[in-house]
Design a protein around this motif. Sequence first.
Motif, PDB file in Angstrom:
ATOM      1  N   GLU A 141      -4.196 -29.326  -4.158  1.00  0.00           N
ATOM      2  CA  GLU A 141      -5.315 -29.535  -3.244  1.00  0.00           C
ATOM      3  C   GLU A 141      -5.033 -28.716  -1.997  1.00  0.00           C
ATOM      4  O   GLU A 141      -4.033 -28.926  -1.306  1.00  0.00           O
ATOM      5  CB  GLU A 141      -5.431 -31.029  -2.915  1.00  0.00           C
ATOM      6  CG  GLU A 141      -6.622 -31.393  -2.061  1.00  0.00           C
ATOM      7  CD  GLU A 141      -6.700 -32.885  -1.832  1.00  0.00           C
ATOM      8  OE1 GLU A 141      -6.451 -33.315  -0.684  1.00  0.00           O
ATOM      9  OE2 GLU A 141      -7.002 -33.621  -2.797  1.00  0.00           O
ATOM     10  N   TYR A 145     -10.254 -27.501  -1.449  1.00  0.00           N
ATOM     11  CA  TYR A 145     -10.496 -27.456  -2.890  1.00  0.00           C
ATOM     12  C   TYR A 145      -9.340 -28.141  -3.620  1.00  0.00           C
ATOM     13  O   TYR A 145      -8.214 -28.186  -3.126  1.00  0.00           O
ATOM     14  CB  TYR A 145     -10.622 -26.013  -3.386  1.00  0.00           C
ATOM     15  CG  TYR A 145     -11.738 -25.231  -2.733  1.00  0.00           C
ATOM     16  CD1 TYR A 145     -13.066 -25.405  -3.134  1.00  0.00           C
ATOM     17  CD2 TYR A 145     -11.475 -24.328  -1.706  1.00  0.00           C
ATOM     18  CE1 TYR A 145     -14.087 -24.693  -2.536  1.00  0.00           C
ATOM     19  CE2 TYR A 145     -12.493 -23.614  -1.101  1.00  0.00           C
ATOM     20  CZ  TYR A 145     -13.803 -23.798  -1.521  1.00  0.00           C
ATOM     21  OH  TYR A 145     -14.813 -23.100  -0.927  1.00  0.00           O
ATOM     22  N   GLN A 161     -11.505 -26.260 -10.896  1.00  0.00           N
ATOM     23  CA  GLN A 161     -11.803 -27.588 -10.391  1.00  0.00           C
ATOM     24  C   GLN A 161     -12.149 -28.555 -11.521  1.00  0.00           C
ATOM     25  O   GLN A 161     -12.313 -28.156 -12.670  1.00  0.00           O
ATOM     26  CB  GLN A 161     -12.947 -27.517  -9.381  1.00  0.00           C
ATOM     27  CG  GLN A 161     -12.592 -26.799  -8.086  1.00  0.00           C
ATOM     28  CD  GLN A 161     -13.708 -26.881  -7.073  1.00  0.00           C
ATOM     29  OE1 GLN A 161     -14.774 -26.317  -7.270  1.00  0.00           O
ATOM     30  NE2 GLN A 161     -13.470 -27.600  -5.985  1.00  0.00           N
ATOM     31  N   ILE A 167     -12.277 -21.424  -8.634  1.00  0.00           N
ATOM     32  CA  ILE A 167     -12.229 -21.082  -7.215  1.00  0.00           C
ATOM     33  C   ILE A 167     -11.139 -20.038  -7.008  1.00  0.00           C
ATOM     34  O   ILE A 167     -10.012 -20.209  -7.476  1.00  0.00           O
ATOM     35  CB  ILE A 167     -11.944 -22.321  -6.341  1.00  0.00           C
ATOM     36  CG1 ILE A 167     -13.015 -23.394  -6.565  1.00  0.00           C
ATOM     37  CG2 ILE A 167     -11.872 -21.939  -4.872  1.00  0.00           C
ATOM     38  CD1 ILE A 167     -14.398 -22.971  -6.141  1.00  0.00           C
TER      39      ILE A 167
END
Length: 302
Positions: A141, A145, A161, A167
């Motif tokens: 984390e 994100y 994710q 991402i």
Amino acid sequence: MKEEVFDITKAISGIWDKLSNWVDSIVLNLPNFILAVLVFIAFVFVAKYVTKFLDKLLLRRNMQHSVRGITTRVFNLIIIAIGFFIALSVLNLDKLLTTILGAAGVIGLAVGLALQGTLNNTFSGVILSFLPELQIGDWIETNGYAGEVLEVNLRNIVIKQSDNNHIIIPNSKIAEDSFKNFSRTPRSRIMVNCGVGYESDLEKVEKITIDAIAKIFKQNNGEQIEFAYQSFGDSSINYVVRFWADVTKQRDILLHTHKAILAIKKAYNEEDINIPFPIRTLDFGKNKFRSEAITINSSQQE
């Protein structure tokens, strides 16, 4: 006219002399040139096989893909560069070698100033690739994100994710910022917040809650279920219960919280313990009184 012919003849003769010297120089240095080419080609092949052997060696030691890729590329470039410098020395071009190194330094400085952001990501990628706290497959984390690390390259980190979207985060963002790694520790503490009515026996609530959690979550040595009341709420006395569980990704926290809530609610239902919810009371007494007063005044006027 004769002088012009003489000058032309002299110029042609000078050109032929130059060409003759160059041909002689080429013939004399031809063995060295062939040897230099052979040396360079030999180092290219050596670099190829050394990097393959190094890649297999790192693979046996379970090195992640990004680390192996960076290491093999660096060794490949170093071996080829050594071969190039040796080839130049065979050709007796030491001065040219010094000039090349000087020019490379100036060009490198200019490129470094022009590509500060890119180089920052590159060096950050090298650092992150060798960082044991960040591995392929970890759930992290960072920068707002959370997801599984799919790739760590010289430019960015690719994270998948929970909604299956990817991402891409620049390496410098992660190297300069903090990140939370769920996969580095096999167990983590889960926290569940709830509240009970003011009429409840608080000691009984504490015991029932701890027993409900203990039935589905086994606590290892040094671990325990912690229960603590936190505050007097508007309609309930609020508490938090904390317990240990196997957690390697954010999804595990979600599932364990789900199981804990089901267990607590079931236990409360069996013991008739109330979990209150906010209630809004609307009082229409004054409005009703005004309405009746208006009706009476209207009838009197008639």
